[in-house]
Design an enzyme around this catalytic site. Structure first.
Site: not given
Ligand code: G3P
Length: 223
Positions: A83
């Site tokens: 990533k």
């Molecule tokens: O990989 C994590 C990403 O999907 C972020 O998720 O819920 O922290 O915005 P969130």
């Protein structure tokens, strides 16, 4: 549509892998830190459980450091996808490591122009963060529809990986938009399998069933 589990929690990964519902795993530095684990050990263990792409993120913020980390992370296991964040340095790093054949999940993407450039630079996946965009009063689902359309227009091979799936509606909208992958946190994946009407219906069926005299409930026995 493929489903990745958005977590670094080993118990959750094992649980959903056993069900057979997940095709891969995505992590980020925050998700790994939440488990209190050594980064490399966590990623190695996830790769042993999952026979599919496992995203692990660089920590550096300059192109040089990102490239160096991407090369090291990609060697941890053949299923690793590195990533890289969608910063200007990230674009530079993406262009360099893509030429090495390293698979990249270009992440924290918030505009279709970022996604367009990532595809041109050879990203394997691009990760628009739907929930975080919605939380900022802009439609995350509109963004993934735009990216899917742009990739179809030019036959880009980069896959749209809908991320930040903070509720089940986002997952449905991602599927309707035709994304290649949605990465879903364990609690949202649990919700997707559960419906109260299913529970109520089943309870009703079994209530009636148990009104049958026991000798007539020999459903499974031939003798
Ligand atoms: O990989 C994590 C990403 O999907 C972020 O998720 O819920 O922290 O915005 P969130």
């Amino acid at each position: 549509m493929k489903i990745f589990l958005d977590t670094a929690n080993i118990d959750d990964i094992k649980r959903f892998a056993r069900i057979g519902i997940i095709d891969g795993v995505t992590t980020n530095p925050a998700l790994v830190a939440r488990e209190g684990r050594n980064f490399r050990e966590a990623v190695e263990e996830i790769c042993e459980i999952i026979n599919g792409p496992v995203s692990a993120e660089v920590i550096g913020t300059t192109a040089d450091v990102m490239v160096d980390e991407a090369r090291k992370i990609s060697k941890i296991h053949p299923n690793i996808v590195v990533k890289i964040p969608a910063t200007p340095a990230g674009f530079e790093a993406l262009g360099i490591v893509s030429k090495d054949g390293i698979k990249v999940n270009f992440t924290i993407v918030y505009t279709s122009n970022q996604a367009l450039l990532a595809a041109k630079l050879g990203a394997t996946y691009v990760s628009p963060f739907v929930g975080r965009l919605d939380a900022n009063s802009t439609s995350g689902s509109d963004l993934i529809r735009e990216i899917v359309t742009i990739y179809k227009n030019f036959n880009f091979q980069t896959q749209v990986l809908a991320a930040s799936m903070r509720n089940v509606i986002y997952v449905k909208e991602a599927a309707l938009a035709g994304v290649h992958v949605a990465t879903i946190p364990p609690d949202i994946l649990d919700q997707m399998m559960h419906n109260e009407l299913t529970d109520i219906s089943l309870k009703g069926f079994l209530n009636e069933w148990h009104k049958l005299p026991p000798e007539k409930r020999n459903y499974f026995d031939k003798d």
